[in-house]
Design a protein around this motif. Structure first.
Motif, PDB file in Angstrom:
ATOM      1  N   ILE A   3      -4.878  -1.936  -6.539  1.00 24.80           N
ATOM      2  CA  ILE A   3      -6.205  -1.572  -6.050  1.00 24.80           C
ATOM      3  C   ILE A   3      -6.678  -2.655  -5.080  1.00 24.80           C
ATOM      4  N   TYR A  35      -7.591   1.846  -2.129  1.00 26.30           N
ATOM      5  CA  TYR A  35      -6.239   1.297  -2.028  1.00 26.30           C
ATOM      6  C   TYR A  35      -5.925   1.070  -0.563  1.00 26.30           C
ATOM      7  N   PRO A  64      -4.067   3.799 -10.161  1.00 23.87           N
ATOM      8  CA  PRO A  64      -3.981   2.366 -10.459  1.00 23.87           C
ATOM      9  C   PRO A  64      -2.611   1.971 -11.005  1.00 23.87           C
ATOM     10  N   MET A 111      -6.884   2.235 -17.896  1.00 23.58           N
ATOM     11  CA  MET A 111      -7.457   1.002 -17.348  1.00 23.58           C
ATOM     12  C   MET A 111      -8.178   0.185 -18.420  1.00 23.58           C
TER      13      MET A 111
END
Ligand SMILES: [Zn+2]
Length: 411
Positions: A3, A35, A64, A111
């Motif tokens: 990222i 990104y 991600p 995440m």
């Protein structure tokens, strides 16, 4: 992919992705994950996707870079309608936990685990809570879920079986959200409410990639999406922007290279008993007002004010789309009709897409030859008790309340 930064959708502020972020600290704006797509352009081609895993994680380069918490979400069927030649039904009911919410929660919990978070909390109209509970179980993370007490039975039971901490609230999702906000700091919870963390959008945007891939990298003329919190629509619009940057689809600029160079009209459908986006859209406003006395049996549409309303309304406007409402009676009939004609037993929220399509054909906003993707956002198997109760209500209704406006077709 690595990222680059998180970007506020209101003020453009850039934030670090190195630790968990919620919303923009300056203005509360929703954060988008950015990104370095320019470096991927030309290197990652659509042909590279062939033979990859049939889940949303096939688009790994635009998600991600973390070990996925996955239950096989995404890459759901794109079914050609048996009733309308140019219509497709994107059936999200086949996801783990029976709804499109699986995509967002797969990304968000991925995440959360990556960041080492131990306790997640979210308010839910039903299916998001079930999805969070499942992915949290798979990641061995605690889930604290707040739902209205009258959500479908399946939503309560799945949270229980997945081992989540469930609080049933005498109120709406907005009341549940307030309770999470009040308690999260004291309890050490990370709030994964819709659009209050950046990764649910990342999961849901994969629907946009799939629409393009499953239609041979040509975008449809219109997409009808049932809108509660609106993340599906927001995510897909982000996907179209990313695919343009990657050169996978045209830029939307007339005369530019690439196929299917026009983004679809984005059409929001809401329940007549809770239609804040429809009302704001009709009034030409850029934000919605809290809907008073929100009521519909399509539980996922009972969102009186979406946090990302400004994004949804902007997308509808930019895309030349519109917003339509469907009454509970129309939704119930459409649910039966779709099951009967298409073999798709859709969640009531999904069946509302059919009502919107019929109304927009009748008003000539859509033409017979327009390629339209109708999203069924979930499976009716999660609404059996709700459907049964609604059927009973419909049977006992007086003829005056059984008037159906704007519906075409054999019911
Ligand atoms: Zn901001």
């Amino acid at each position: 992919m690595q990222i680059s930064y998180l970007e506020c959708t209101r003020c453009g502020e850039r934030l670090s992705p190195d630790h968990p972020q919620s919303v923009c600290p300056k203005d509360g704006g929703v954060l988008f994950v950015r990104y370095d797509l320019a470096s991927l352009k030309g290197k990652l081609r659509v042909d590279d996707l062939r033979g990859r895993v049939a889940s949303m994680w096939r688009y790994a380069e635009v998600l991600p870079d973390a070990a996925p918490v996955t239950l096989g979400e995404g890459f759901t069927p794109m079914l050609p309608s048996r009733e309308f030649a140019s219509v497709y039904i994107k059936d999200e009911g086949l996801n783990p936990t029976g709804s499109f919410k699986a995509r967002g929660m797969s990304a968000a919990v991925t995440m959360a685990r990556h960041y080492g978070l131990k306790k997640l909390a979210a308010p839910s109209a039903g299916n998001a809570g079930g999805a969070l509970a499942a992915y949290a179980a798979a990641a061995e993370i605690e889930a604290h879920i707040f739902m209205p007490k009258d959500v479908p039975l399946a939503n309560r039971m799945e949270c229980d079986y997945y081992g989540a901490h469930l609080t049933l609230v005498d109120g709406l999702i907005s009341d549940c959200g307030r309770m999470v906000a009040e308690r999260k700091d004291k309890e050490g919870w990370f709030d994964v409410s819709t659009l209050k963390e950046p990764f649910r959008v990342e999961g849901k945007k994969t629907m946009g990639y799939e629409v393009a891939e499953q239609l041979g990298w040509k975008l449809p003329d219109a997409i009808i999406y049932p809108t509660g919190g609106g993340v599906g629509m927001i995510g897909m619009w982000k996907a179209f922007e990313e695919m343009e940057e990657l050169g996978w689809i045209g830029s939307g600029v007339p005369g530019s290279a690439g196929q299917g160079s026009k983004r679809p009209k984005m059409i929001s459908v809401q329940a007549a008993g809770c239609a804040p986006i429809v009302r704001a859209c009709e009034a030409g406003k850029s934000a919605s007002e809290m809907w008073a006395d929100a009521s519909t049996f399509a539980a996922g549409l009972r969102v009186p004010k979406a946090y990302g309303d400004y994004l949804i309304l902007d997308i509808i406007k930019k895309s030349g789309g519109t917003a339509v409402s469907a009454t509970d009676e129309e939704i119930l009939l459409a649910t039966r009709h779709w099951a009967n004609v298409e073999g798709v037993f859709a969640a009531p929220e999904g069946a509302a897409s059919l009502v919107a399509y019929q109304k927009l054909r009748a008003s000539r906003f859509l033409r017979a030859e327009d390629v339209v993707v109708l999203f069924n956002t979930g499976s009716a198997y999660k609404y059996l008790d709700v459907l049964e109760a609604q059927e009973k209500r419909a049977r006992t209704a007086t003829p005056a309340t059984r008037q159906i406006g704007g519906i075409i077709g054999p019911y």
